[in-house]
Enzyme design. Structure first.
Site, PDB file in Angstrom:
ATOM      1  N   ASP A   1      -5.276  -0.499  -0.087  1.00  0.00           N
ATOM      2  CA  ASP A   1      -5.375  -1.630  -1.015  1.00  0.00           C
ATOM      3  C   ASP A   1      -6.604  -2.514  -0.831  1.00  0.00           C
ATOM      4  OD1 ASP A   1      -4.692  -3.218   1.261  1.00  0.00           O
ATOM      5  OD2 ASP A   1      -2.553  -3.113   0.779  1.00  0.00           O
TER       6      ASP A   1
ATOM      7  N   HIS B   1      -6.529   6.509   5.248  1.00  0.00           N
ATOM      8  CA  HIS B   1      -6.049   7.212   4.053  1.00  0.00           C
ATOM      9  C   HIS B   1      -6.876   6.891   2.816  1.00  0.00           C
ATOM     10  CE1 HIS B   1      -1.866   7.678   6.167  1.00  0.00           C
ATOM     11  NE2 HIS B   1      -2.768   8.524   6.596  1.00  0.00           N
TER      12      HIS B   1
ATOM     13  N   CYS C   1     -14.310  12.943  -7.392  1.00  0.00           N
ATOM     14  CA  CYS C   1     -14.188  14.132  -8.222  1.00  0.00           C
ATOM     15  C   CYS C   1     -13.852  15.332  -7.337  1.00  0.00           C
ATOM     16  CB  CYS C   1     -15.498  14.381  -8.974  1.00  0.00           C
ATOM     17  SG  CYS C   1     -15.460  15.963  -9.863  1.00  0.00           S
TER      18      CYS C   1
ATOM     19  N   CYS D   1     -17.263  17.981  -8.009  1.00  0.00           N
ATOM     20  CA  CYS D   1     -18.584  17.741  -7.410  1.00  0.00           C
ATOM     21  C   CYS D   1     -18.543  16.731  -6.268  1.00  0.00           C
ATOM     22  CB  CYS D   1     -19.574  17.272  -8.483  1.00  0.00           C
ATOM     23  SG  CYS D   1     -19.197  15.635  -9.164  1.00  0.00           S
TER      24      CYS D   1
ATOM     25  N   SER E   1       6.210   2.482   9.244  1.00  0.00           N
ATOM     26  CA  SER E   1       7.358   3.274   9.705  1.00  0.00           C
ATOM     27  C   SER E   1       6.921   4.295  10.757  1.00  0.00           C
ATOM     28  CB  SER E   1       8.007   3.996   8.517  1.00  0.00           C
ATOM     29  OG  SER E   1       7.081   4.922   7.966  1.00  0.00           O
TER      30      SER E   1
ATOM     31  N   ILE F   1       6.832  -9.851   9.234  1.00  0.00           N
ATOM     32  CA  ILE F   1       5.440 -10.023   9.674  1.00  0.00           C
ATOM     33  C   ILE F   1       4.948 -11.442   9.376  1.00  0.00           C
ATOM     34  CG2 ILE F   1       3.072  -9.235   9.218  1.00  0.00           C
ATOM     35  CD1 ILE F   1       4.444  -6.442   8.550  1.00  0.00           C
TER      36      ILE F   1
HETATM   37  P1  NAD Z   1       6.059   2.916   5.059  1.00  0.00           P
HETATM   38  O1  NAD Z   1       6.511   2.512   3.703  1.00  0.00           O
HETATM   39  O2  NAD Z   1       6.471   4.253   5.536  1.00  0.00           O
HETATM   40  O3  NAD Z   1       6.625   1.856   6.132  1.00  0.00           O
HETATM   41  C1  NAD Z   1       6.452   0.470   5.960  1.00  0.00           C
HETATM   42  C2  NAD Z   1       7.294  -0.232   7.024  1.00  0.00           C
HETATM   43  O4  NAD Z   1       7.008  -1.619   6.954  1.00  0.00           O
HETATM   44  C3  NAD Z   1       8.800  -0.054   6.794  1.00  0.00           C
HETATM   45  O5  NAD Z   1       9.408   0.385   8.004  1.00  0.00           O
HETATM   46  C4  NAD Z   1       9.271  -1.463   6.418  1.00  0.00           C
HETATM   47  O6  NAD Z   1      10.552  -1.778   6.898  1.00  0.00           O
HETATM   48  C5  NAD Z   1       8.218  -2.336   7.072  1.00  0.00           C
HETATM   49  N1  NAD Z   1       7.998  -3.619   6.389  1.00  0.00           N
HETATM   50  C6  NAD Z   1       7.779  -3.825   5.077  1.00  0.00           C
HETATM   51  N2  NAD Z   1       7.541  -5.120   4.829  1.00  0.00           N
HETATM   52  C7  NAD Z   1       7.654  -5.769   6.024  1.00  0.00           C
HETATM   53  C8  NAD Z   1       7.528  -7.118   6.427  1.00  0.00           C
HETATM   54  N3  NAD Z   1       7.209  -8.071   5.550  1.00  0.00           N
HETATM   55  N4  NAD Z   1       7.721  -7.425   7.732  1.00  0.00           N
HETATM   56  C9  NAD Z   1       8.021  -6.446   8.651  1.00  0.00           C
HETATM   57  N5  NAD Z   1       8.124  -5.139   8.327  1.00  0.00           N
HETATM   58  C10 NAD Z   1       7.943  -4.798   7.022  1.00  0.00           C
HETATM   59  O7  NAD Z   1       4.500   2.688   5.111  1.00  0.00           O
HETATM   60  P2  NAD Z   1       3.407   3.320   6.100  1.00  0.00           P
HETATM   61  O8  NAD Z   1       3.993   3.504   7.453  1.00  0.00           O
HETATM   62  O9  NAD Z   1       2.171   2.537   5.908  1.00  0.00           O
HETATM   63  O10 NAD Z   1       3.143   4.800   5.543  1.00  0.00           O
HETATM   64  C11 NAD Z   1       3.163   5.061   4.177  1.00  0.00           C
HETATM   65  C12 NAD Z   1       1.905   5.560   3.511  1.00  0.00           C
HETATM   66  O11 NAD Z   1       1.911   4.853   2.314  1.00  0.00           O
HETATM   67  C13 NAD Z   1       0.603   5.253   4.135  1.00  0.00           C
HETATM   68  O12 NAD Z   1      -0.074   6.430   4.214  1.00  0.00           O
HETATM   69  C14 NAD Z   1      -0.146   4.343   3.132  1.00  0.00           C
HETATM   70  O13 NAD Z   1      -1.380   4.946   2.804  1.00  0.00           O
HETATM   71  C15 NAD Z   1       0.657   4.380   1.896  1.00  0.00           C
HETATM   72  N6  NAD Z   1       0.924   3.086   1.226  1.00  0.00           N
HETATM   73  C16 NAD Z   1      -0.032   2.104   1.202  1.00  0.00           C
HETATM   74  C17 NAD Z   1       0.232   0.918   0.553  1.00  0.00           C
HETATM   75  C18 NAD Z   1      -0.843  -0.143   0.559  1.00  0.00           C
HETATM   76  O14 NAD Z   1      -2.024   0.192   0.629  1.00  0.00           O
HETATM   77  N7  NAD Z   1      -0.481  -1.424   0.507  1.00  0.00           N
HETATM   78  C19 NAD Z   1       1.463   0.704  -0.083  1.00  0.00           C
HETATM   79  C20 NAD Z   1       2.412   1.738  -0.060  1.00  0.00           C
HETATM   80  C21 NAD Z   1       2.131   2.922   0.615  1.00  0.00           C
END
Ligand code: NAD
Length: 265
Positions: free
Chosen positions: A106, A123, A131, A134, A198, A240
């Protein structure tokens, strides 16, 4: 008895250089849903996972059209950074930040004030297109503008190939140079702080194990248990938005909560 937060606060205060690993959980307070949390995109709609499967995306025009429709309204394009992102800027300003290794696509760490050099995007990024023919990368706004005027699956303007966001889908390799720098930061630090993940996506989550095996103390901050909890010196299961400012010893510039629809890169 010392609380988890107090133990983590002491470890942070004593650490010279801290490597921070972040996941989608650090951005939920900005209105961007995670994947696997209680309100996560995949928790609510498991079928959404196919939108980030590389083979499906490459071979199925309907998947690409659905992906582009979702990208066009992705909350990341309007979301502000929140207190969690600002805490990490404060760590940097104090000279304690080794690097941020983020799974997020993000761009909110940079929007909060970290420089691109300080953030390793494991990621990729939603803010550029790439693309598959290319390899050209451009700001994704150009493709999204075409989607908004009715081009459902905009092709590459240079070669006509299939375009996608410059994010890593399941079935794609991570950028080797970025991952190497991340691994180096994971083992060369005084403390490894993982926030809002997670820890179920490999190889990114393996950086926690790598740091632990090297003897770096680990602090995990996440609302739910993770597979790496037993390797951590301290595990904090808390929001958080309140726990991170307490650990860092700052108010984080105030929380900014937003609600928003969810989306997949
Ligand atoms: P995930 O969804 O697997 O895990 C997120 C974890 O954060 C969960 O266990 C959840 O309980 C915890 N969580 C959420 N909000 C919280 C808060 N306010 N306080 C405490 N804990 C909180 O996400 P991940 O482990 O990042 O892996 C998922 C993949 O998804 C990644 O590869 C990422 O690229 C992608 N992703 C990115 C975004 C983004 O860029 N914001 C959003 C969704 C998914």
């Amino acid at each position: 008895m010392t609380s988890d937060i107090e133990q983590a606060t002491e470890l942070v205060a004593a650490a010279g250089q801290i490597t921070v690993f972040t996941g989608a959980g650090i951005s939920t307070d900005s209105g961007i849903p995670d994947f696997r949390g209680p309100n996560g995109l995949w928790t609510r709609d498991p079928s959404a996972q196919r939108l980030v499967d590389f083979d499906s995306y490459r071979s199925d025009r309907l998947i690409r059209e659905q992906s582009w429709r979702r990208r066009a309204t992705h909350p990341a394009f309007a979301a502000p950074p929140n207190s969690g992102h600002r805490c990490l800027v404060e760590l940097r300003d104090r000279g304690q930040l080794r690097a941020v290794l983020t799974q997020n696509i993000d761009g909110l760490h940079q929007a909060a004030g970290l420089s691109p050099d300080e953030v390793l995007e494991l990621h990729g990024t939603l803010h550029e297109s790439e693309c598959l023919g290319c390899g050209e990368r451009r700001p994704i706004g150009e493709a999204l503008d075409r989607v908004r005027v009715g081009v459902a699956d905009p092709p590459c303007l240079s070669c006509g190939g299939v375009l996608k966001s410059a994010t890593i889908f399941f079935g794609q390799q991570l950028d080797g140079a970025v991952f190497e720098r991340a691994a180096e930061a994971a083992v060369n630090c005084d403390l490894f702080l993982a926030i809002g993940s997670s820890l179920r996506v490999q190889p990114a989550a393996g950086l926690v194990g790598l740091a632990a095996r090297t003897g770096v103390p680990i602090v995990l901050l996440n609302a739910e248990p993770t597979p790496y909890d037993e390797l951590a010196a301290v595990v904090i299961q808390a929001p958080i938005g309140t726990a991170l400012p307490a650990i860092i010893g700052t108010r984080g510039g105030g929380a900014q909560a937003m609600d928003g629809p969810g989306f997949v890169g």
